[in-house]
Design a protein around this motif. Sequence first.
Motif, PDB file in Angstrom:
ATOM      1  N   VAL A  95       0.835  -1.201   0.000  1.00 17.66           N
ATOM      2  CA  VAL A  95       0.000   0.000   0.000  1.00 17.66           C
ATOM      3  C   VAL A  95       0.871   1.253   0.000  1.00 17.66           C
ATOM      4  N   ALA A  96       1.931   1.258   0.790  1.00 16.13           N
ATOM      5  CA  ALA A  96       2.825   2.416   0.827  1.00 16.13           C
ATOM      6  C   ALA A  96       3.497   2.615  -0.527  1.00 16.13           C
ATOM      7  N   PHE A  97       3.908   1.539  -1.175  1.00 12.43           N
ATOM      8  CA  PHE A  97       4.534   1.645  -2.496  1.00 12.43           C
ATOM      9  C   PHE A  97       3.549   2.183  -3.529  1.00 12.43           C
ATOM     10  N   LYS A  98       2.302   1.702  -3.489  1.00 13.12           N
ATOM     11  CA  LYS A  98       1.285   2.204  -4.415  1.00 13.12           C
ATOM     12  C   LYS A  98       1.046   3.693  -4.205  1.00 13.12           C
ATOM     13  N   MET A  99       1.035   4.116  -2.953  1.00 14.47           N
ATOM     14  CA  MET A  99       0.804   5.516  -2.654  1.00 14.47           C
ATOM     15  C   MET A  99       1.958   6.381  -3.185  1.00 14.47           C
ATOM     16  N   TYR A 103       1.407   9.287  -6.049  1.00 15.81           N
ATOM     17  CA  TYR A 103       1.735  10.690  -5.816  1.00 15.81           C
ATOM     18  C   TYR A 103       2.875  11.166  -6.720  1.00 15.81           C
ATOM     19  N   THR A 104       3.813  10.281  -7.023  1.00 14.39           N
ATOM     20  CA  THR A 104       4.887  10.655  -7.938  1.00 14.39           C
ATOM     21  C   THR A 104       4.327  10.941  -9.326  1.00 14.39           C
ATOM     22  N   PHE A 110       1.371  17.294 -12.719  1.00 13.94           N
ATOM     23  CA  PHE A 110       1.209  18.696 -12.375  1.00 13.94           C
ATOM     24  C   PHE A 110       2.411  19.531 -12.853  1.00 13.94           C
ATOM     25  N   ALA A 111       3.601  18.975 -12.743  1.00 15.57           N
ATOM     26  CA  ALA A 111       4.789  19.694 -13.210  1.00 15.57           C
ATOM     27  C   ALA A 111       4.732  19.889 -14.724  1.00 15.57           C
ATOM     28  N   HIS A 112       4.241  18.901 -15.430  1.00 16.37           N
ATOM     29  CA  HIS A 112       4.122  19.025 -16.889  1.00 16.37           C
ATOM     30  C   HIS A 112       3.037  20.044 -17.257  1.00 16.37           C
ATOM     31  N   PHE A 113       1.927  20.018 -16.522  1.00 11.07           N
ATOM     32  CA  PHE A 113       0.810  20.908 -16.831  1.00 11.07           C
ATOM     33  C   PHE A 113       1.130  22.377 -16.503  1.00 11.07           C
ATOM     34  N   PHE A 114       1.746  22.587 -15.334  1.00 12.67           N
ATOM     35  CA  PHE A 114       2.051  23.955 -14.919  1.00 12.67           C
ATOM     36  C   PHE A 114       3.429  24.403 -15.369  1.00 12.67           C
ATOM     37  N   GLY A 115       4.187  23.502 -15.925  1.00 15.04           N
ATOM     38  CA  GLY A 115       5.437  23.744 -16.580  1.00 15.04           C
ATOM     39  C   GLY A 115       6.470  24.508 -15.920  1.00 15.04           C
TER      40      GLY A 115
END
Length: 115
Positions: A95-99, A103-104, A110-115
């Motif tokens: 579960v921790a690995f999936k989380m 999130y990664t 988000f980094a790609h969208f907000f650039g």
Amino acid sequence: MSRVFEIVKSPDRSALVNILLIGKGVVLRSMPGILADMTSREIDKMKDIIGKNMLFCEDDDVKDLLKDIHLFFEHQPFEYTVWRLFSVNTSMNVVAFKMVVSYTLAMIQFAHFFG
């Protein structure tokens, strides 16, 4: 978590050293769950041995003792808990690995969208 970012941003370390340090941290944090599952498997093996001995035992006193031990294992199952709130096992690691992966991926998007 800030320790991980300090390790990754360090300019004097190679990428391999960074990966090894992060891997070491992951392994150390997942060991309690792995050990709890290993202990649970060993207890299951002990239950099987006691059950087989109960079938072939001819002495009544030993058979009663084996029944008591088997009853104890049934009523007191092994469970490693933290503050009696949640159990620790390998599913917690998954579960921790999936989380972390989720999130990664969200941060990358988000980094790609907000650039």
